[in-house]
Design a protein around this motif. Sequence first.
Motif, short mmCIF file in Angstrom:
data_model
loop_
_atom_site.label_atom_id
_atom_site.label_comp_id
_atom_site.label_asym_id
_atom_site.label_seq_id
_atom_site.Cartn_x
_atom_site.Cartn_y
_atom_site.Cartn_z
N ILE A 39 0.94 -0.99 0.01
CA ILE A 39 0.12 0.12 0.03
C ILE A 39 0.97 1.30 0.07
CG2 ILE A 39 -1.87 1.31 1.16
CD1 ILE A 39 -2.43 -1.30 2.57
N TYR A 40 0.47 2.17 -1.03
CA TYR A 40 1.49 3.41 -1.17
C TYR A 40 0.66 4.47 -1.36
CZ TYR A 40 2.28 1.29 -5.67
OH TYR A 40 2.19 0.69 -6.83
N PRO A 41 0.88 5.75 -1.29
CA PRO A 41 0.35 6.92 -1.78
C PRO A 41 0.97 7.28 -3.16
CG PRO A 41 1.36 7.43 0.34
CD PRO A 41 1.93 6.02 -0.03
N ASN A 42 0.04 8.00 -3.81
CA ASN A 42 0.41 8.55 -5.20
C ASN A 42 1.61 9.71 -4.75
OD1 ASN A 42 1.31 9.69 -7.66
ND2 ASN A 42 -1.02 9.06 -8.48
N HIS A 43 2.65 9.59 -4.48
CA HIS A 43 3.51 10.66 -3.99
C HIS A 43 3.71 11.71 -4.94
CE1 HIS A 43 4.68 9.01 -0.26
NE2 HIS A 43 4.80 7.78 -0.63
N GLU A 44 4.03 11.22 -6.25
CA GLU A 44 4.23 12.06 -7.31
C GLU A 44 2.82 13.03 -7.69
OE1 GLU A 44 4.11 13.90 -11.28
OE2 GLU A 44 2.61 12.75 -10.62
N LYS A 45 1.84 12.63 -7.44
CA LYS A 45 0.64 13.45 -7.49
C LYS A 45 0.29 14.49 -6.35
CE LYS A 45 -4.34 13.62 -8.46
NZ LYS A 45 -4.73 14.88 -7.28
N ALA A 46 1.03 13.88 -5.18
CA ALA A 46 0.72 14.89 -3.97
C ALA A 46 1.80 16.13 -4.18
CB ALA A 46 1.25 14.10 -2.79
N GLY A 47 3.00 15.76 -4.75
CA GLY A 47 4.13 16.84 -5.09
C GLY A 47 3.37 17.74 -5.87
N TYR A 48 2.75 17.15 -6.95
CA TYR A 48 2.25 18.17 -8.05
C TYR A 48 0.88 19.03 -7.30
CZ TYR A 48 -0.69 19.20 -12.26
OH TYR A 48 -1.54 19.95 -13.12
N ASP A 49 0.10 18.46 -6.48
CA ASP A 49 -0.99 19.08 -5.84
C ASP A 49 -0.56 20.46 -4.99
OD1 ASP A 49 -2.67 17.51 -7.22
OD2 ASP A 49 -3.14 16.30 -5.43
N ILE A 50 0.57 20.13 -4.20
CA ILE A 50 1.22 21.14 -3.43
C ILE A 50 1.79 22.44 -4.30
CG2 ILE A 50 3.24 21.72 -1.87
CD1 ILE A 50 3.38 18.79 -1.29
N ALA A 51 2.08 22.19 -5.21
CA ALA A 51 2.60 23.09 -6.34
C ALA A 51 1.34 23.81 -6.92
CB ALA A 51 3.62 22.40 -7.53
N GLN A 52 0.27 23.01 -7.38
CA GLN A 52 -0.69 23.78 -7.98
C GLN A 52 -1.51 24.60 -7.05
OE1 GLN A 52 -2.29 23.68 -10.83
NE2 GLN A 52 -1.82 22.12 -12.11
N SER A 53 -1.58 24.30 -5.65
CA SER A 53 -2.21 25.04 -4.65
C SER A 53 -1.50 26.24 -4.44
CB SER A 53 -2.28 24.36 -3.51
OG SER A 53 -3.13 22.89 -3.62
N ILE A 54 -0.10 26.28 -4.20
CA ILE A 54 0.61 27.43 -3.93
C ILE A 54 0.77 28.38 -5.06
CG2 ILE A 54 1.89 26.47 -2.04
CD1 ILE A 54 4.37 26.17 -3.62
N SER A 75 11.71 11.88 -3.36
CA SER A 75 12.00 11.99 -4.95
C SER A 75 10.59 12.12 -5.68
CB SER A 75 12.76 10.93 -5.30
OG SER A 75 12.53 9.59 -5.32
N LEU A 76 9.87 11.02 -5.19
CA LEU A 76 8.57 11.31 -6.16
C LEU A 76 7.65 12.31 -6.01
CD1 LEU A 76 7.50 7.62 -5.86
CD2 LEU A 76 8.16 8.56 -7.86
N ARG A 77 7.57 12.95 -4.80
CA ARG A 77 7.07 14.13 -4.39
C ARG A 77 7.74 15.32 -5.43
NH1 ARG A 77 6.19 13.33 1.80
NH2 ARG A 77 4.93 11.42 1.47
N LEU A 78 8.95 15.46 -5.37
CA LEU A 78 9.94 16.52 -6.15
C LEU A 78 9.53 16.42 -7.73
CD1 LEU A 78 13.11 16.64 -4.00
CD2 LEU A 78 11.65 18.63 -4.50
N SER A 79 9.21 15.08 -8.21
CA SER A 79 8.99 14.84 -9.56
C SER A 79 7.53 15.37 -9.70
CB SER A 79 8.95 13.17 -9.84
OG SER A 79 10.13 12.64 -9.62
N GLY A 80 6.73 15.31 -8.91
CA GLY A 80 5.31 15.91 -9.28
C GLY A 80 5.51 17.56 -9.14
N LEU A 81 6.29 17.81 -8.35
CA LEU A 81 6.65 19.43 -8.54
C LEU A 81 7.23 19.81 -9.72
CD1 LEU A 81 7.17 22.34 -7.61
CD2 LEU A 81 9.42 21.52 -6.58
N MET A 137 -4.91 10.34 -1.21
CA MET A 137 -4.42 11.39 -0.57
C MET A 137 -5.26 12.80 -1.18
SD MET A 137 -0.42 11.03 -0.82
CE MET A 137 -0.10 12.41 0.49
N THR A 138 -5.45 13.69 -0.16
CA THR A 138 -6.54 14.56 -0.46
C THR A 138 -5.95 16.13 -0.24
OG1 THR A 138 -8.34 13.20 0.12
CG2 THR A 138 -8.76 15.47 -0.17
N VAL A 139 -6.35 17.14 -1.11
CA VAL A 139 -5.88 18.47 -0.78
C VAL A 139 -6.79 19.01 0.52
CG1 VAL A 139 -5.81 20.64 -1.49
CG2 VAL A 139 -5.24 18.90 -3.02
N ILE A 140 -6.18 19.65 1.40
CA ILE A 140 -6.93 20.44 2.45
C ILE A 140 -6.63 21.77 2.36
CG2 ILE A 140 -7.26 20.84 5.14
CD1 ILE A 140 -7.70 17.89 5.51
#
Length: 375
Positions: free
Chosen positions: A144-159, A190-196, A322-325
């Motif tokens: 079981i693992y999160p979609n870290h890449e998408k999470a990194g992308y979502d942080i960037a999109q939000s800010i 590294s995956l979160r940074l890939s999403g960024l 994972m969800t954006v709050i």
Amino acid sequence: MMIKLSNKIFLFLTIVISSFSVASYSQAEKPSVLFINPGKTGEVFWDMVSNFMMAAAHDLNLDAKVVYAERDHLKMIDLAKEAVQSDSPPNYMILVNEKLAAGRMLDEIPPSIKIVLLNNTLSVEQINRYGKPRQTVPNWIAHIYPNHEKAGYDIAQSIISAQQSSKQLKSIKKIGLLAIGGSRATTASSLRLSGLQRALREYPNVELQQTIHSQWRRDKAESQIYGLIRRWPDTQLIWAANDPMALGAIDAVIKRNKRPGENIFVGGLNWSTEALEKIVNGTMVTSIGGHFMQGAWAMVLIHDYHKGLDFEDLGFEFTAPMTVIDQTNVARYLEIFGDQNWDKIDFKKFSRWENKPQKIYQFQLTKILNQFRKQ
């Protein structure tokens, strides 16, 4: 008289012995689960993983135990060995591929102990060796693992969206961004940074000024960002791979007389209480999260598997949602879970065994919140 008395004694002993037998059988049927937590004791995210997991274990009648490796991947391996060699080894182990340590544990844990991996994916080299669950390691039953890449992308999109919505900064053509990664050796970072990087390709006017790695620590992020803001005084965005580093960045920019939420925008990940409070007051844009719940989802899978309902029809790899709050939904989340009392959740509702003929697992935040929907 003696015969009647003897019959009564025999009946009494039969009932007592039967009771003990039933109790023993019942205890044997309660599977034991060991979670080797890679984090430090008191580390917000990993404590949330443990606490959420234990609440699920209680509902699902699992005998769960958590031990901490204190951010020492070699200690993780030692803890796994100790459990294997103990007088009462667990039926199941939940492990994390922190600093690629899962490989050695997969090699050394005997087939009698079933394994679920959490959070980090395997490296390319590890995939080449171990493949997927149940391929070369039959007792590795799920991952079981999160979609870290998408999470990194979502942080960037939000800010970026928050900056573009700012009347004060809307006219600025070139937007400077600082990125704070976790550990270079952790695939999650590294995956979160890939999403960024994916988000930055969609916004050519956003310039990545520098990427640092703060080892997931608030204090290190604060000291590094404090220096970097002097080097990059026009920074308007700070992307952080977790909440502690985002909070450290906020501490640093305030000391540099910046106004988070007004002329600099910060986003992180974890849904930590302090981060959510800062989203409420506007000093932090977003926290992506929900992946702390994946330990509970592992408990659901183990519960069903142990009952004889395998999840092979769904595959052996699961993505933890994972969800954006942000300010649009933070109040609702805090209303229900601001106290982090996970015991109020009915985890049996997520089990396919307990809810036949449910076909799939529904681990989304909305499904949890729906349990508390006002009638």
